[in-house]
Design a protein around this motif. Structure first.
Motif, short mmCIF file in Angstrom:
data_model
loop_
_atom_site.label_atom_id
_atom_site.label_comp_id
_atom_site.label_asym_id
_atom_site.label_seq_id
_atom_site.Cartn_x
_atom_site.Cartn_y
_atom_site.Cartn_z
N GLU A 45 0.83 -1.21 0.00
CA GLU A 45 0.00 0.00 0.00
C GLU A 45 0.87 1.26 0.00
O GLU A 45 0.56 2.23 -0.70
CB GLU A 45 -0.93 -0.01 1.21
CG GLU A 45 -2.03 -1.07 1.12
CD GLU A 45 -2.92 -1.11 2.34
OE1 GLU A 45 -4.11 -1.47 2.20
OE2 GLU A 45 -2.43 -0.80 3.46
N CYS A 50 -1.82 4.07 -1.81
CA CYS A 50 -3.26 4.04 -1.55
C CYS A 50 -3.60 2.83 -0.68
O CYS A 50 -2.82 1.88 -0.58
CB CYS A 50 -4.06 3.98 -2.85
SG CYS A 50 -3.80 2.46 -3.80
N LEU A 52 -5.53 -0.52 -0.02
CA LEU A 52 -6.11 -1.58 -0.83
C LEU A 52 -7.17 -2.37 -0.07
O LEU A 52 -8.11 -2.90 -0.66
CB LEU A 52 -5.01 -2.55 -1.30
CG LEU A 52 -3.91 -1.94 -2.18
CD1 LEU A 52 -2.83 -2.98 -2.44
CD2 LEU A 52 -4.48 -1.42 -3.48
N ARG A 65 -10.00 1.16 -4.66
CA ARG A 65 -8.73 1.01 -5.37
C ARG A 65 -8.24 -0.43 -5.34
O ARG A 65 -7.66 -0.93 -6.31
CB ARG A 65 -7.67 1.93 -4.74
CG ARG A 65 -8.01 3.41 -4.79
CD ARG A 65 -7.99 3.96 -6.20
NE ARG A 65 -6.68 3.92 -6.80
CZ ARG A 65 -5.75 4.87 -6.67
NH1 ARG A 65 -6.01 5.94 -5.92
NH2 ARG A 65 -4.59 4.77 -7.27
#
Length: 286
Positions: A45, A50, A52, A65
């Motif tokens: 991540e 981001c 996950l 995402r």
């Protein structure tokens, strides 16, 4: 622009978490610890910038995402495996025996899980009774068996303890003046023996109304309205009804599912660990 390549172990950890819905099961599939899996996910991540996975005390779910990345992650590992296959020698073979009372509707997904873990592994699966499969395992005809607890055996890894109940078709009714009609598997079957002993101990008159060569056949007889059967809810077709309480039948115990294996090869053991973790998740959902 992404500069550093992704860590394939971290990508694999993410896929296991997403598909098994559990950090614990993902750790079992990778033969590592939950803390190690959490660290791999965090590094991935951080690398992607981001989140996950959305993790709460009660659930593990993909973020938006993460859902978008999942197919790309699978494709990445598949490409990696295809590249390695160019240099692989003869295919390795893994022969697995699975009890008919254990091989439920999730079996195709479990096989797919093993194939995804190691596409070059030749998987052979045999379905039978726990007793017969254990004998074949002891004769070294099978590398691994997944069976119900069998009398006289205290070895094996516990995968799950599944509930059992007395199930019948939705419109079936028992005539009180007749013995309880019971659909069973053919001998030898430990569940068949267990159910008969429990009915006898409770003083419930019963008779075999149908003997099937597999759980699918027994479930079909139940849904056809022939009688009742002792089955795990996970194995039942939609619409089957638990009639134990209504008929005041004795409770059935939870029955352990055990994994016996002599597999030593590292990649085969990884595939088997993925199978075991997936089965635990399926049994927990069932």
């Amino acid at each position: 622009m992404i500069e550093r390549p992704l860590d394939l172990d971290a990508v694999q950890a993410f896929i296991h978490i997403a598909e098994l819905g559990s950090f614990t099961r993902a750790a079992e599939a990778m033969r590592t610890t939950q803390a190690a899996v959490s660290l791999k996910l965090k590094r991935l991540e951080d690398r992607l910038g981001c989140r996950l996975i959305e993790r709460t005390p009660r659930s593990v779910e993909l973020s938006a995402r993460g859902a978008g990345f999942l197919e790309q992650a699978r494709a990445l590992l598949e490409a990696h495996d295809r590249a390695l296959a160019v240099f692989a020698g003869a295919r390795r073979r893994l022969t697995i025996g699975i009890s008919d009372h254990v091989a439920g509707p999730e079996l195709p997904a479990l096989i797919a899980r093993m194939n995804a873990q190691d596409p070059q592994l030749l998987i052979e699966i045999r379905i039978g009774s726990s007793g017969d499969l254990l004998q074949s395992y002891d004769r070294r005809e099978l590398d691994t068996v997944i069976v119900r607890l069998h009398a006289g055996r205290n070895d094996g890894e516990l995968l799950a303890e599944e509930p059992f109940g007395w199930f019948a078709g939705p419109g079936w009714r028992h005539r009180p003046d007749e013995p309880l009609p019971v659909a069973t598997l053919a001998e030898p079957c430990g569940v068949r023996v267990m159910a008969g002993r429990i009915l006898d101990a409770a003083g419930v008159p019963w008779t075999e109304i149908f003997v099937g060569g597999g759980v699918t056949a027994v479930a079909a007889a139940v849904m056809a309205g022939l009688g009742v059967s002792a089955l795990a809810p996970r194995m039942l077709p939609f619409g089957a009804v638990d009639v134990g309480a209504r008929l005041k039948l004795p409770d059935l115990p939870r029955l352990p599912v055990l994994l016996h294996s002599r597999v030593k090869d590292g990649r085969s053991r990884d595939a088997l660990a993925a199978l075991a973790a997936a089965f635990k998740s399926a049994a927990a959902r069932g």
